[in-house]
Design an enzyme around this catalytic site. Sequence first.
Site, PDB file in Angstrom:
ATOM      1  N   HIS A 197       0.847  -1.201   0.000  1.00  0.00           N
ATOM      2  CA  HIS A 197       0.000   0.000   0.000  1.00  0.00           C
ATOM      3  C   HIS A 197       0.879   1.246   0.000  1.00  0.00           C
ATOM      4  O   HIS A 197       1.847   1.331   0.751  1.00  0.00           O
ATOM      5  CB  HIS A 197      -0.903   0.006   1.243  1.00  0.00           C
ATOM      6  CG  HIS A 197      -1.763   1.225   1.339  1.00  0.00           C
ATOM      7  ND1 HIS A 197      -2.958   1.338   0.662  1.00  0.00           N
ATOM      8  CD2 HIS A 197      -1.591   2.402   2.002  1.00  0.00           C
ATOM      9  CE1 HIS A 197      -3.483   2.519   0.918  1.00  0.00           C
ATOM     10  NE2 HIS A 197      -2.682   3.186   1.731  1.00  0.00           N
ATOM     11  N   LYS A 227      -8.654  -0.844   6.388  1.00  0.00           N
ATOM     12  CA  LYS A 227      -8.864  -1.394   5.043  1.00  0.00           C
ATOM     13  C   LYS A 227      -7.862  -2.514   4.764  1.00  0.00           C
ATOM     14  O   LYS A 227      -8.198  -3.533   4.171  1.00  0.00           O
ATOM     15  CB  LYS A 227      -8.743  -0.281   3.997  1.00  0.00           C
ATOM     16  CG  LYS A 227      -9.921   0.695   4.041  1.00  0.00           C
ATOM     17  CD  LYS A 227      -9.736   1.876   3.112  1.00  0.00           C
ATOM     18  CE  LYS A 227      -8.727   2.851   3.602  1.00  0.00           C
ATOM     19  NZ  LYS A 227      -8.731   4.176   3.030  1.00  0.00           N
ATOM     20  N   ASP A 262     -14.937   3.676   7.348  1.00  0.00           N
ATOM     21  CA  ASP A 262     -13.897   4.570   6.844  1.00  0.00           C
ATOM     22  C   ASP A 262     -14.437   5.483   5.748  1.00  0.00           C
ATOM     23  O   ASP A 262     -14.075   6.649   5.678  1.00  0.00           O
ATOM     24  CB  ASP A 262     -12.692   3.769   6.326  1.00  0.00           C
ATOM     25  CG  ASP A 262     -11.639   4.711   5.759  1.00  0.00           C
ATOM     26  OD1 ASP A 262     -11.164   5.571   6.522  1.00  0.00           O
ATOM     27  OD2 ASP A 262     -11.326   4.632   4.560  1.00  0.00           O
ATOM     28  N   SER A 292      -7.757   4.660   9.364  1.00  0.00           N
ATOM     29  CA  SER A 292      -8.320   4.634   8.011  1.00  0.00           C
ATOM     30  C   SER A 292      -7.571   3.640   7.123  1.00  0.00           C
ATOM     31  O   SER A 292      -8.181   2.760   6.495  1.00  0.00           O
ATOM     32  CB  SER A 292      -8.237   6.055   7.433  1.00  0.00           C
ATOM     33  OG  SER A 292      -8.530   6.051   6.070  1.00  0.00           O
ATOM     34  N   ARG A 300     -14.015  13.785   7.541  1.00  0.00           N
ATOM     35  CA  ARG A 300     -12.699  14.369   7.854  1.00  0.00           C
ATOM     36  C   ARG A 300     -12.282  15.358   6.763  1.00  0.00           C
ATOM     37  O   ARG A 300     -11.689  16.408   7.036  1.00  0.00           O
ATOM     38  CB  ARG A 300     -11.645  13.264   7.970  1.00  0.00           C
ATOM     39  CG  ARG A 300     -11.759  12.457   9.254  1.00  0.00           C
ATOM     40  CD  ARG A 300     -10.961  11.178   9.168  1.00  0.00           C
ATOM     41  NE  ARG A 300      -9.546  11.400   8.949  1.00  0.00           N
ATOM     42  CZ  ARG A 300      -8.731  10.567   8.295  1.00  0.00           C
ATOM     43  NH1 ARG A 300      -9.184   9.429   7.802  1.00  0.00           N
ATOM     44  NH2 ARG A 300      -7.462  10.856   8.145  1.00  0.00           N
TER      45      ARG A 300
HETATM   46  N1  URA Z   1      -5.267   7.386   2.874  1.00  0.00           N
HETATM   47  C1  URA Z   1      -6.320   6.788   3.483  1.00  0.00           C
HETATM   48  O1  URA Z   1      -6.836   5.774   3.002  1.00  0.00           O
HETATM   49  N2  URA Z   1      -6.772   7.335   4.620  1.00  0.00           N
HETATM   50  C2  URA Z   1      -6.247   8.436   5.186  1.00  0.00           C
HETATM   51  O2  URA Z   1      -6.720   8.867   6.217  1.00  0.00           O
HETATM   52  C3  URA Z   1      -5.153   9.044   4.549  1.00  0.00           C
HETATM   53  C4  URA Z   1      -4.686   8.486   3.375  1.00  0.00           C
END
Ligand code: URA
Length: 434
Positions: A82, A187, A161, A183, A168
Amino acid sequence: MRMYDLIEKKKLGKELSTEEIYEIINGYTNDEIPDYQISALLMAICFNGMSVRERYDLTMAMRDSGDILDLSSIDGVKIDKHSTGGVGDKVTLVLGPIIASIGVPVAKMSGRGLGHTGGTIDKLEAFPGFNVALSEEEFINQVNKIKIAVTGQSKNLAPADKKLYALRDVTATVDEVSLITGSIMSKKLAAGTDAIVLDVTVGDGAFMKNKDSALELAHSMVDIGKRADKKIAAVLTNMDEPLGFAVGNNLEVIEAINALQGKGPEDLMEVVYALGSQMIVFSGIETDKAKAKALMEKAIEDGSAYNKFIEFIEAQGGDSSFAKDINKFKPAEHIIPVCANEDGYVHALKAESFGLASMSLGGGRETFDDVIDMSVGIVLNKKVGDEIKSGEPICYIHANDLNKAKKAEDMIRNATVIAKDNCGHMQLILDIVE
Ligand code: URA
């Protein structure tokens, strides 16, 4: 406890219990708690932070808000990679096929681009017919069969999220480490792999603008991953200038195909090798990172990485003839050089502005509903540290609209610094957190 009391508790800097955090996340996901109360709580978290235990509970509550993939029927150590986002970041397209060709199962969920950063799913759609919405069964079967599958995030993966991120985004509460950790890691944990390698980008084009904040985020995510019993590491990579030479969807895909054929830009390959060697070590195929890198180099040299890429595109229904003949990608109508006005060395090519310039050409999205123009973007002719002569191109704009090209040129000129002294090339791998 009432939501009012939980906000008050966080406002006073106290710790929320595991039960309270689950109550909040479940209540918000089920529309039982209004945005205004969650907004207040998010701001209190921004001011007072969260302990590691709270962060873990937040991550797990968000993970548990939706489906959790069960990848146990895939053989071997399943690994996800990621990136926290960058400009010119085509790493997955190169890295995935290389390590899959070595035998590491790559089960990857990717996203679309937003703002100045691009997304792997958009780039894969450069191949006509490519299916970015595999069912869970198709996803698992494909990884078992050819060791690699990349799909868009399923709708019900960490739905908490999705709601929280949208809130946010409009309440100035994005850039807080506990919230970013929750966040991203919710995932990643819902995606069900055994190991996770994080590319935490640092600098102008990244979420984290300096090394200290990126290190804090890297440690936070690695801590949470370990608590959740995952093999996890984070590599901090420099994103002050775009990665590689190409920015824009088709242009980046072409650069990735070239990289798989041994013609990759040095900086792109350095990031690919740093992340990949970590992934190979996690897989158990090799214990030594230098030997893992050598395996990757061999996979490029002997064509197995490129062949795996073709197999992967075809397995997901994409037209692989585009990968065999890159001239099939439709070029932009205009290719316009942006030339230097003085002699010297390139000191800065500010990544965020290059990403925004590509977006302004039509190559990126301001909102998730925008349609992107795959053919536009920017190809650098110089990197930071290179010598440049007056009249030599800094880069080439690929545009379908001359008015947009003019705007992009102004942005590029403002984002480029040329000075007399030789500043040297940028250090790319800034740290590794394991
Ligand atoms: N990427 C994400 O998936 N979440 C965040 O809060 C910041 C970057």
